[in-house]
Motif scaffolding. Structure first.
Motif, PDB file in Angstrom:
ATOM      1  N   SER A 102     -54.193  60.613 -16.290  1.00 59.32           N
ATOM      2  CA  SER A 102     -53.548  61.349 -15.213  1.00 59.32           C
ATOM      3  C   SER A 102     -53.261  62.755 -15.717  1.00 59.32           C
ATOM      4  CB  SER A 102     -52.247  60.651 -14.801  1.00 59.32           C
ATOM      5  OG  SER A 102     -51.264  60.822 -15.805  1.00 59.32           O
ATOM      6  N   SER A 103     -52.666  63.568 -14.848  1.00 61.17           N
ATOM      7  CA  SER A 103     -52.326  64.929 -15.255  1.00 61.17           C
ATOM      8  C   SER A 103     -51.309  64.929 -16.388  1.00 61.17           C
ATOM      9  CB  SER A 103     -51.794  65.715 -14.062  1.00 61.17           C
ATOM     10  OG  SER A 103     -50.641  65.079 -13.526  1.00 61.17           O
ATOM     11  N   ARG A 104     -50.607  63.812 -16.555  1.00 62.31           N
ATOM     12  CA  ARG A 104     -49.610  63.707 -17.617  1.00 62.31           C
ATOM     13  C   ARG A 104     -50.169  63.032 -18.860  1.00 62.31           C
ATOM     14  NH1 ARG A 104     -45.176  60.784 -14.018  1.00 62.31           N
ATOM     15  NH2 ARG A 104     -47.093  59.878 -13.208  1.00 62.31           N
TER      16      ARG A 104
ATOM     17  N   ASP B  66     -62.106  57.349 -17.060  1.00 57.63           N
ATOM     18  CA  ASP B  66     -60.813  57.924 -16.704  1.00 57.63           C
ATOM     19  C   ASP B  66     -60.042  57.050 -15.727  1.00 57.63           C
ATOM     20  OD1 ASP B  66     -61.852  60.338 -14.169  1.00 57.63           O
ATOM     21  OD2 ASP B  66     -62.762  58.443 -14.795  1.00 57.63           O
TER      22      ASP B  66
ATOM     23  N   ASN C 178     -60.946  62.251 -23.378  1.00 59.02           N
ATOM     24  CA  ASN C 178     -61.180  62.573 -21.976  1.00 59.02           C
ATOM     25  C   ASN C 178     -62.038  61.480 -21.362  1.00 59.02           C
ATOM     26  OD1 ASN C 178     -64.069  63.211 -22.271  1.00 59.02           O
ATOM     27  ND2 ASN C 178     -63.315  64.969 -23.431  1.00 59.02           N
TER      28      ASN C 178
END
Length: 129
Positions: free
Chosen positions: A55-57, A30, A77
């Protein structure tokens, strides 16, 4: 130390598809920006696709003009490999495909091989009838 392993290469007819995987042993990816490169016989290494760290986006991607619209880079992921789905393959796609990684939180990925610290050993892709 991060070790990358590519798999999924092989011989395919023109117009066919292959899916390459880039996996890391003992690490989650990640935090890493991942790039795919290829080198054809007698030619320089070429950056063909890359994906930013997660990232969260989500992740951003980039493609060279030579593969845009035919190849798709993805990462589901942090624990899964990074994939390169290659469709509508052409003889000029033949070469050794390598993935590379650099530990960096980044919204963008990098086209230049100089930006990457870790490399896999490569997998051969041959497109021929």
């Amino acid at each position: 130390q991060l070790q990358l392993v590519e798999s999924g290469g092989g011989l395919v007819q023109p117009g066919g598809s292959l899916r390459l995987s880039c996996a890391a042993s003992g690490f989650t990816l990640d935090y890493y920006v991942i790039g795919w490169f290829r080198q054809a016989p007698g030619k320089e290494r070429e950056g063909i696709s890359c994906i930013s760290s997660i990232s969260s986006r989500g992740s951003s991607t980039n493609y060279s003009d030579s593969v845009k619209g035919r190849f798709i880079i993805s990462r589901d992921n942090a624990k899964n490999p990074v994939y390169l789905q290659m469709n509508s393959l052409k003889p000029e796609d033949t070469g050794v495909y390598s993935c590379a990684a650099v530990p960096r939180w980044s919204d963008v990925c990098f086209d230049s091989d100089l930006r990457y610290n870790y490399w896999g050993q490569g997998t051969q892709v041959t497109v021929s009838s």
